[in-house]
Design a protein around this motif. Structure first.
Motif, PDB file in Angstrom:
ATOM      1  N   GLU A 111     -10.942 -20.539  -0.476  1.00  0.00           N
ATOM      2  CA  GLU A 111     -10.928 -22.002  -0.391  1.00  0.00           C
ATOM      3  C   GLU A 111      -9.660 -22.489   0.311  1.00  0.00           C
ATOM      4  O   GLU A 111      -9.722 -23.363   1.177  1.00  0.00           O
ATOM      5  CB  GLU A 111     -11.034 -22.599  -1.793  1.00  0.00           C
ATOM      6  CG  GLU A 111     -11.102 -24.100  -1.830  1.00  0.00           C
ATOM      7  CD  GLU A 111     -11.173 -24.658  -3.248  1.00  0.00           C
ATOM      8  OE1 GLU A 111     -10.945 -25.864  -3.384  1.00  0.00           O
ATOM      9  OE2 GLU A 111     -11.436 -23.897  -4.192  1.00  0.00           O
ATOM     10  N   MET A 112      -8.508 -21.913  -0.031  1.00  0.00           N
ATOM     11  CA  MET A 112      -7.259 -22.309   0.618  1.00  0.00           C
ATOM     12  C   MET A 112      -7.274 -21.954   2.095  1.00  0.00           C
ATOM     13  O   MET A 112      -6.823 -22.722   2.931  1.00  0.00           O
ATOM     14  CB  MET A 112      -6.071 -21.638  -0.068  1.00  0.00           C
ATOM     15  CG  MET A 112      -5.760 -22.242  -1.411  1.00  0.00           C
ATOM     16  SD  MET A 112      -4.238 -21.626  -2.116  1.00  0.00           S
ATOM     17  CE  MET A 112      -4.482 -19.884  -2.119  1.00  0.00           C
ATOM     18  N   ASP A 113      -7.823 -20.782   2.415  1.00  0.00           N
ATOM     19  CA  ASP A 113      -7.918 -20.362   3.802  1.00  0.00           C
ATOM     20  C   ASP A 113      -8.770 -21.342   4.612  1.00  0.00           C
ATOM     21  O   ASP A 113      -8.411 -21.715   5.726  1.00  0.00           O
ATOM     22  CB  ASP A 113      -8.499 -18.949   3.870  1.00  0.00           C
ATOM     23  CG  ASP A 113      -8.059 -18.209   5.108  1.00  0.00           C
ATOM     24  OD1 ASP A 113      -6.905 -18.392   5.541  1.00  0.00           O
ATOM     25  OD2 ASP A 113      -8.883 -17.446   5.647  1.00  0.00           O
ATOM     26  N   GLU A 114      -9.882 -21.776   4.036  1.00  0.00           N
ATOM     27  CA  GLU A 114     -10.753 -22.740   4.713  1.00  0.00           C
ATOM     28  C   GLU A 114     -10.048 -24.071   4.929  1.00  0.00           C
ATOM     29  O   GLU A 114     -10.151 -24.674   6.009  1.00  0.00           O
ATOM     30  CB  GLU A 114     -12.029 -22.957   3.905  1.00  0.00           C
ATOM     31  CG  GLU A 114     -12.981 -21.783   3.922  1.00  0.00           C
ATOM     32  CD  GLU A 114     -14.149 -21.949   2.965  1.00  0.00           C
ATOM     33  OE1 GLU A 114     -14.307 -23.051   2.380  1.00  0.00           O
ATOM     34  OE2 GLU A 114     -14.894 -20.972   2.784  1.00  0.00           O
ATOM     35  N   ILE A 115      -9.320 -24.544   3.921  1.00  0.00           N
ATOM     36  CA  ILE A 115      -8.589 -25.810   4.023  1.00  0.00           C
ATOM     37  C   ILE A 115      -7.554 -25.729   5.142  1.00  0.00           C
ATOM     38  O   ILE A 115      -7.413 -26.645   5.953  1.00  0.00           O
ATOM     39  CB  ILE A 115      -7.931 -26.168   2.673  1.00  0.00           C
ATOM     40  CG1 ILE A 115      -8.994 -26.487   1.621  1.00  0.00           C
ATOM     41  CG2 ILE A 115      -6.957 -27.328   2.824  1.00  0.00           C
ATOM     42  CD1 ILE A 115      -8.450 -26.584   0.206  1.00  0.00           C
ATOM     43  N   LEU A 164       3.745 -16.440  -0.886  1.00  0.00           N
ATOM     44  CA  LEU A 164       5.117 -16.358  -1.361  1.00  0.00           C
ATOM     45  C   LEU A 164       5.161 -16.825  -2.806  1.00  0.00           C
ATOM     46  O   LEU A 164       4.633 -17.895  -3.124  1.00  0.00           O
ATOM     47  CB  LEU A 164       6.037 -17.236  -0.498  1.00  0.00           C
ATOM     48  CG  LEU A 164       6.255 -16.720   0.913  1.00  0.00           C
ATOM     49  CD1 LEU A 164       5.345 -17.433   1.867  1.00  0.00           C
ATOM     50  CD2 LEU A 164       7.682 -16.905   1.310  1.00  0.00           C
ATOM     51  N   TYR A 165       5.802 -16.042  -3.659  1.00  0.00           N
ATOM     52  CA  TYR A 165       5.856 -16.331  -5.096  1.00  0.00           C
ATOM     53  C   TYR A 165       7.268 -16.768  -5.470  1.00  0.00           C
ATOM     54  O   TYR A 165       8.243 -16.103  -5.125  1.00  0.00           O
ATOM     55  CB  TYR A 165       5.441 -15.098  -5.894  1.00  0.00           C
ATOM     56  CG  TYR A 165       4.020 -14.689  -5.601  1.00  0.00           C
ATOM     57  CD1 TYR A 165       2.963 -15.219  -6.325  1.00  0.00           C
ATOM     58  CD2 TYR A 165       3.727 -13.801  -4.573  1.00  0.00           C
ATOM     59  CE1 TYR A 165       1.657 -14.867  -6.042  1.00  0.00           C
ATOM     60  CE2 TYR A 165       2.418 -13.446  -4.280  1.00  0.00           C
ATOM     61  CZ  TYR A 165       1.395 -13.979  -5.019  1.00  0.00           C
ATOM     62  OH  TYR A 165       0.104 -13.630  -4.727  1.00  0.00           O
ATOM     63  N   TYR A 166       7.365 -17.893  -6.186  1.00  0.00           N
ATOM     64  CA  TYR A 166       8.644 -18.479  -6.559  1.00  0.00           C
ATOM     65  C   TYR A 166       8.954 -18.201  -8.032  1.00  0.00           C
ATOM     66  O   TYR A 166       8.058 -17.912  -8.824  1.00  0.00           O
ATOM     67  CB  TYR A 166       8.635 -19.981  -6.285  1.00  0.00           C
ATOM     68  CG  TYR A 166       8.320 -20.304  -4.845  1.00  0.00           C
ATOM     69  CD1 TYR A 166       9.297 -20.245  -3.863  1.00  0.00           C
ATOM     70  CD2 TYR A 166       7.026 -20.634  -4.452  1.00  0.00           C
ATOM     71  CE1 TYR A 166       9.002 -20.517  -2.535  1.00  0.00           C
ATOM     72  CE2 TYR A 166       6.720 -20.909  -3.122  1.00  0.00           C
ATOM     73  CZ  TYR A 166       7.709 -20.846  -2.176  1.00  0.00           C
ATOM     74  OH  TYR A 166       7.407 -21.111  -0.869  1.00  0.00           O
ATOM     75  N   SER A 167      10.222 -18.321  -8.380  1.00  0.00           N
ATOM     76  CA  SER A 167      10.666 -17.979  -9.733  1.00  0.00           C
ATOM     77  C   SER A 167      10.112 -18.911 -10.809  1.00  0.00           C
ATOM     78  O   SER A 167      10.050 -18.534 -11.976  1.00  0.00           O
ATOM     79  CB  SER A 167      12.198 -17.973  -9.796  1.00  0.00           C
ATOM     80  OG  SER A 167      12.701 -19.241  -9.427  1.00  0.00           O
ATOM     81  N   ASP A 168       9.682 -20.127 -10.447  1.00  0.00           N
ATOM     82  CA  ASP A 168       9.146 -21.057 -11.446  1.00  0.00           C
ATOM     83  C   ASP A 168       7.662 -20.826 -11.743  1.00  0.00           C
ATOM     84  O   ASP A 168       7.041 -21.580 -12.481  1.00  0.00           O
ATOM     85  CB  ASP A 168       9.372 -22.509 -11.012  1.00  0.00           C
ATOM     86  CG  ASP A 168       8.589 -22.892  -9.770  1.00  0.00           C
ATOM     87  OD1 ASP A 168       7.946 -22.011  -9.163  1.00  0.00           O
ATOM     88  OD2 ASP A 168       8.633 -24.076  -9.394  1.00  0.00           O
ATOM     89  N   GLY A 169       7.074 -19.781 -11.145  1.00  0.00           N
ATOM     90  CA  GLY A 169       5.670 -19.473 -11.389  1.00  0.00           C
ATOM     91  C   GLY A 169       4.729 -20.062 -10.356  1.00  0.00           C
ATOM     92  O   GLY A 169       3.548 -19.736 -10.335  1.00  0.00           O
ATOM     93  N   SER A 170       5.229 -20.924  -9.485  1.00  0.00           N
ATOM     94  CA  SER A 170       4.380 -21.480  -8.438  1.00  0.00           C
ATOM     95  C   SER A 170       4.366 -20.519  -7.253  1.00  0.00           C
ATOM     96  O   SER A 170       5.142 -19.566  -7.193  1.00  0.00           O
ATOM     97  CB  SER A 170       4.878 -22.860  -8.019  1.00  0.00           C
ATOM     98  OG  SER A 170       6.160 -22.761  -7.441  1.00  0.00           O
ATOM     99  N   TRP A 171       3.485 -20.781  -6.308  1.00  0.00           N
ATOM    100  CA  TRP A 171       3.419 -19.962  -5.116  1.00  0.00           C
ATOM    101  C   TRP A 171       2.878 -20.779  -3.964  1.00  0.00           C
ATOM    102  O   TRP A 171       2.415 -21.891  -4.148  1.00  0.00           O
ATOM    103  CB  TRP A 171       2.603 -18.690  -5.350  1.00  0.00           C
ATOM    104  CG  TRP A 171       1.221 -18.877  -5.869  1.00  0.00           C
ATOM    105  CD1 TRP A 171       0.852 -19.233  -7.124  1.00  0.00           C
ATOM    106  CD2 TRP A 171      -0.006 -18.741  -5.149  1.00  0.00           C
ATOM    107  NE1 TRP A 171      -0.506 -19.304  -7.237  1.00  0.00           N
ATOM    108  CE2 TRP A 171      -1.058 -18.995  -6.031  1.00  0.00           C
ATOM    109  CE3 TRP A 171      -0.310 -18.406  -3.834  1.00  0.00           C
ATOM    110  CZ2 TRP A 171      -2.393 -18.945  -5.644  1.00  0.00           C
ATOM    111  CZ3 TRP A 171      -1.637 -18.338  -3.459  1.00  0.00           C
ATOM    112  CH2 TRP A 171      -2.655 -18.601  -4.370  1.00  0.00           C
ATOM    113  N   SER A 172       3.000 -20.239  -2.774  1.00  0.00           N
ATOM    114  CA  SER A 172       2.491 -20.930  -1.598  1.00  0.00           C
ATOM    115  C   SER A 172       1.753 -19.940  -0.711  1.00  0.00           C
ATOM    116  O   SER A 172       2.017 -18.739  -0.746  1.00  0.00           O
ATOM    117  CB  SER A 172       3.616 -21.607  -0.812  1.00  0.00           C
ATOM    118  OG  SER A 172       4.480 -20.644  -0.261  1.00  0.00           O
ATOM    119  N   THR A 173       0.834 -20.477   0.067  1.00  0.00           N
ATOM    120  CA  THR A 173       0.109 -19.697   1.067  1.00  0.00           C
ATOM    121  C   THR A 173       0.403 -20.316   2.426  1.00  0.00           C
ATOM    122  O   THR A 173       0.379 -21.523   2.570  1.00  0.00           O
ATOM    123  CB  THR A 173      -1.409 -19.713   0.793  1.00  0.00           C
ATOM    124  OG1 THR A 173      -1.656 -19.028  -0.431  1.00  0.00           O
ATOM    125  CG2 THR A 173      -2.172 -19.033   1.893  1.00  0.00           C
TER     126      THR A 173
END
Length: 180
Positions: A143-147, A166-175
């Motif tokens: 879904e993220m790839d399509e967006i 990419l994974y961040y220390s607060d538990g969030s991440w980004s693509t």
């Protein structure tokens, strides 16, 4: 008596619905997924290990945990990163990825951990999605790839056949997907 059971059942169902919506909300399920476009020369160096293997989530997770252990031990300094390569030659039941850490400069790394190598990437435009939702309610990778692909088409860009998580220390991440 029958009427009382119906009222109790309705109350229980209403409570379950309220609990479900509250849980979904607290995990970030209603947070919008937005693509950010970042322009300008961008370079990334990732130190890690490369794998081409059958698609098994447990195997990928163990590879990510291994890289996280190396980062947490201080052998590598950087953000936990997984680079997925789109490779039609390996077949639909396999995956090609590189797991490790994004570092600012390869020259700052004195010694690579055993079995690790590095890859360098460059682009002029990055399409990025930040994921703050819990993985139970967040969007799936397709879904993220399509967006991101829709946004790239709107911008008139062609994307490289790879993506970064990419994974961040607060538990969030980004693509991220990068333009050619």
């Amino acid at each position: 008596m029958n009427r009382a059971k119906q009222i109790y059942l309705a109350i229980i169902i209403l409570c379950l619905i309220i609990i479900g919506f509250s849980t979904y909300y607290s995990l970030g399920g209603f947070d919008p997924v937005e693509v950010y476009v970042m322009e300008g020369e961008k370079e990334r160096t990732v130190i890690g290990k490369e794998y081409i293997e059958g698609i098994r989530k447990s195997k990928l997770q163990s590879r990510v945990e291994e890289a996280k252990t190396v980062i947490d031990s201080g052998q590598l300094k950087g953000k936990l990163t997984v680079v997925y390569f789109k490779n039609d030659a390996i077949g639909a039941d396999s995956i090609h990825y590189f797991v490790g850490a994004s570092v600012d400069e390869i020259k700052d790394v004195l010694r690579l951990p055993a079995g690790y190598s590095y890859k360098e990437f460059t682009t002029d435009k990055v399409f990025k999605v930040f994921i703050t939702q819990h993985w139970l309610v967040g969007p799936d990778p397709q879904e993220m790839d399509e967006i991101i692909e829709i946004k790239a088409i709107e911008e008139g860009e062609v994307l490289q056949p790879l993506s970064f998580d990419l994974y961040y220390s607060d538990g969030s991440w980004s693509t991220e997907r990068w333009a050619r």
